[in-house]
Design a protein around this motif. Sequence first.
Motif, PDB file in Angstrom:
ATOM      1  N   VAL A  23      -9.211  12.382  -3.687  1.00 16.40           N
ATOM      2  CA  VAL A  23      -9.461  11.763  -1.768  1.00 16.40           C
ATOM      3  C   VAL A  23      -8.572  10.947  -1.994  1.00 16.40           C
ATOM      4  O   VAL A  23      -8.536   9.643  -3.287  1.00 16.40           O
ATOM      5  N   LEU A  24      -7.581  10.652  -1.193  1.00 16.06           N
ATOM      6  CA  LEU A  24      -6.510   9.402  -1.039  1.00 16.06           C
ATOM      7  C   LEU A  24      -7.185   8.221  -0.198  1.00 16.06           C
ATOM      8  O   LEU A  24      -6.955   8.807   1.189  1.00 16.06           O
ATOM      9  N   SER A  25      -7.654   7.253  -0.319  1.00 17.91           N
ATOM     10  CA  SER A  25      -8.488   6.435   0.935  1.00 17.91           C
ATOM     11  C   SER A  25      -7.890   5.518   1.234  1.00 17.91           C
ATOM     12  O   SER A  25      -7.139   4.062   0.500  1.00 17.91           O
ATOM     13  N   ASP A  26      -6.771   5.439   2.156  1.00 14.02           N
ATOM     14  CA  ASP A  26      -5.518   4.311   3.044  1.00 14.02           C
ATOM     15  C   ASP A  26      -6.750   3.812   3.938  1.00 14.02           C
ATOM     16  O   ASP A  26      -7.213   3.787   5.050  1.00 14.02           O
ATOM     17  N   GLU A  27      -6.724   2.387   3.156  1.00 17.22           N
ATOM     18  CA  GLU A  27      -8.015   0.990   3.197  1.00 17.22           C
ATOM     19  C   GLU A  27      -7.566   0.171   4.421  1.00 17.22           C
ATOM     20  O   GLU A  27      -8.329  -1.217   3.627  1.00 17.22           O
ATOM     21  N   VAL A  28      -5.920  -0.695   4.496  1.00 14.07           N
ATOM     22  CA  VAL A  28      -5.290  -1.457   4.437  1.00 14.07           C
ATOM     23  C   VAL A  28      -6.110  -2.038   4.937  1.00 14.07           C
ATOM     24  O   VAL A  28      -6.020  -3.048   5.230  1.00 14.07           O
ATOM     25  N   TYR A  29      -6.523  -1.833   6.409  1.00 10.92           N
ATOM     26  CA  TYR A  29      -7.074  -2.846   7.380  1.00 10.92           C
ATOM     27  C   TYR A  29      -8.953  -2.730   7.033  1.00 10.92           C
ATOM     28  O   TYR A  29      -9.557  -3.099   8.505  1.00 10.92           O
ATOM     29  N   GLU A  30      -8.792  -3.166   6.409  1.00 15.19           N
ATOM     30  CA  GLU A  30      -9.901  -2.710   5.774  1.00 15.19           C
ATOM     31  C   GLU A  30     -10.998  -4.287   6.089  1.00 15.19           C
ATOM     32  O   GLU A  30     -12.537  -4.155   6.812  1.00 15.19           O
ATOM     33  N   HIS A  31     -10.352  -5.030   6.688  1.00 17.19           N
ATOM     34  CA  HIS A  31     -11.104  -6.784   6.818  1.00 17.19           C
ATOM     35  C   HIS A  31     -10.871  -6.832   7.753  1.00 17.19           C
ATOM     36  O   HIS A  31     -11.010  -7.630   9.464  1.00 17.19           O
ATOM     37  N   MET A  32     -10.854  -5.304   8.874  1.00 16.04           N
ATOM     38  CA  MET A  32     -10.765  -6.089  10.972  1.00 16.04           C
ATOM     39  C   MET A  32     -11.109  -4.047  11.277  1.00 16.04           C
ATOM     40  O   MET A  32     -10.674  -3.424  11.915  1.00 16.04           O
TER      41      MET A  32
ATOM     42  N   ALA B 265       0.519  -1.289   0.278  1.00 14.85           N
ATOM     43  CA  ALA B 265       0.033  -0.060   0.103  1.00 14.85           C
ATOM     44  C   ALA B 265       0.827   1.549  -0.328  1.00 14.85           C
ATOM     45  O   ALA B 265       0.291   2.233  -0.580  1.00 14.85           O
ATOM     46  N   THR B 266       2.233   1.045   0.346  1.00  9.65           N
ATOM     47  CA  THR B 266       2.834   2.099   0.384  1.00  9.65           C
ATOM     48  C   THR B 266       3.600   2.734  -0.759  1.00  9.65           C
ATOM     49  O   THR B 266       3.322   3.930  -0.851  1.00  9.65           O
TER      50      THR B 266
ATOM     51  N   SER C 178       4.335   7.838   5.947  1.00 10.12           N
ATOM     52  CA  SER C 178       4.650   8.274   4.993  1.00 10.12           C
ATOM     53  C   SER C 178       4.198   9.460   4.688  1.00 10.12           C
ATOM     54  O   SER C 178       4.700   9.599   3.168  1.00 10.12           O
ATOM     55  N   TYR C 179       3.018   9.772   4.745  1.00 10.13           N
ATOM     56  CA  TYR C 179       2.140  10.473   4.246  1.00 10.13           C
ATOM     57  C   TYR C 179       2.808  12.089   3.737  1.00 10.13           C
ATOM     58  O   TYR C 179       2.554  12.260   2.982  1.00 10.13           O
TER      59      TYR C 179
ATOM     60  N   GLY D  49       5.740  -9.353   5.072  1.00  8.75           N
ATOM     61  CA  GLY D  49       6.858  -9.136   4.116  1.00  8.75           C
ATOM     62  C   GLY D  49       7.015  -9.371   3.229  1.00  8.75           C
ATOM     63  O   GLY D  49       8.030  -9.612   1.987  1.00  8.75           O
ATOM     64  N   TRP D  50       5.493  -9.494   2.242  1.00  6.26           N
ATOM     65  CA  TRP D  50       5.533 -10.302   0.725  1.00  6.26           C
ATOM     66  C   TRP D  50       4.975  -8.758  -0.189  1.00  6.26           C
ATOM     67  O   TRP D  50       5.761  -9.157  -0.969  1.00  6.26           O
ATOM     68  N   ARG D  51       5.307  -7.130   0.679  1.00 14.01           N
ATOM     69  CA  ARG D  51       5.205  -5.807  -0.059  1.00 14.01           C
ATOM     70  C   ARG D  51       3.973  -6.739  -1.158  1.00 14.01           C
ATOM     71  O   ARG D  51       4.148  -5.949  -1.646  1.00 14.01           O
ATOM     72  N   ILE D  52       2.930  -6.630  -0.943  1.00 11.93           N
ATOM     73  CA  ILE D  52       2.131  -6.629  -1.937  1.00 11.93           C
ATOM     74  C   ILE D  52       0.445  -5.932  -1.883  1.00 11.93           C
ATOM     75  O   ILE D  52      -0.162  -6.721  -1.077  1.00 11.93           O
ATOM     76  N   GLY D  53      -0.337  -4.688  -2.483  1.00 11.91           N
ATOM     77  CA  GLY D  53      -1.234  -4.072  -2.492  1.00 11.91           C
ATOM     78  C   GLY D  53      -2.450  -4.339  -3.407  1.00 11.91           C
ATOM     79  O   GLY D  53      -1.338  -4.553  -4.675  1.00 11.91           O
ATOM     80  N   TYR D  54      -2.730  -3.049  -3.237  1.00 11.56           N
ATOM     81  CA  TYR D  54      -3.178  -2.457  -4.816  1.00 11.56           C
ATOM     82  C   TYR D  54      -4.111  -1.254  -4.317  1.00 11.56           C
ATOM     83  O   TYR D  54      -4.441  -0.538  -3.557  1.00 11.56           O
TER      84      TYR D  54
END
Length: 381
Positions: free
Chosen positions: A195-204, A95-96, A122-123, A238-243
């Motif tokens: 709008v930049l929406s950081d939703e990396v914890y969407e499932h929590m 995501a970063t 990081s923002y 550690g895989w560093r994969i998002g979208y």
Amino acid sequence: MQYVSKLPDVGTTIFTVMSALSKKHNAINLSQGFPDFDSDKKLIDLVSQAMNSGYNHYAPMRGNFELRDAIGKKINLLYNTSYHPETEITVTAGATQAIATIITAFVSKDDEVIVFQPAYDSYQPMVELNGGCVVPIQMKASENFKVNWELVKEKINNKTKMIIINSPHNPTGSVFSSSDLLKLQELTQGTNIIVLSDEVYEHMVFDGKKHQSVCMFSDLKTRSFMVASFCKTFHNTGWRIGYCCAPKELMKEFIKVHQFNVFCIHHPTQKGIADYMKTPDHYLQLPEFYQEKRDLFLELIKDSRFKFTPAGGTYFQLLDYSEITNEYDVDLAKRWTINKKIASIPLSVFNSNGLDDKVLRFCFAKKDDTLKRAADILNTI
């Protein structure tokens, strides 16, 4: 050699500092946000299978199509809306990288970017690297980290290029309600604000509540990027994969930067995740999984001297230590790592004004035994 730093005020991130200190002093590390349990063996086997099946060369620039298609189906299932897998979804190196690429694609010299603090670290550096100016809006512990939308309205002007939101929120564990998103939609309606929406914890998201994604609000969706992470979702940081997902016109600009930044992402991992996502329970069961860990942690420390409000989302829990000591949170976090053998993250470092609300962030994405050992320490403080 002489040079002028583009980020003169940026040092080593607090996550690196606290994890290194934890390792040096053999402390229980509840600071950096990573699980101490393994990813699902089924997923690891699927990635290995992809390697053995020849997925070892460049993936398409936008990402493996099977994965993009799976992402699109997940979004439709969860949020009853759609992104086209060919033109509106891109797989990223975490995501970063997506966040950095979005900011680079749109923020120019003297543009203003509204950021709600405490904010993921990081923002601001990425905004400043691109010549922009962060306009911070402070959220306070005393107000349960709620956004003051009237203040946001006051800060919006003709220089406002972007608003960055993060829900579920790191580092506070707070979550946006539908009324928050409706207010954001109203304030940005008829503007050119992205709008930049950081939703990396969407499932929590816990306690029966549902995650409120920008894509659920039709007008807001037209000017928004939704950023998400498989690393957090599937316990493999550690895989560093998002979208990221966005309307075709916005994604077109994103791709212009993405293609010269990383071009494409580790192919066998994409294929393995695409196959893994054919079983939606792998992400649908996450809220219950992490709420059980949150509840266990809080039950274990209920008789401690800390004050807390149960986290609404993420796998982070804030603990208020104001009745224990008035010590500066950074100093205290370091001291307890060394002397008490438990590492946490101080929140003041995520505020540009250094506001210290006397709270520390603890990660509960840990084995039950780890949480029990951590609680034993916290109960003695």
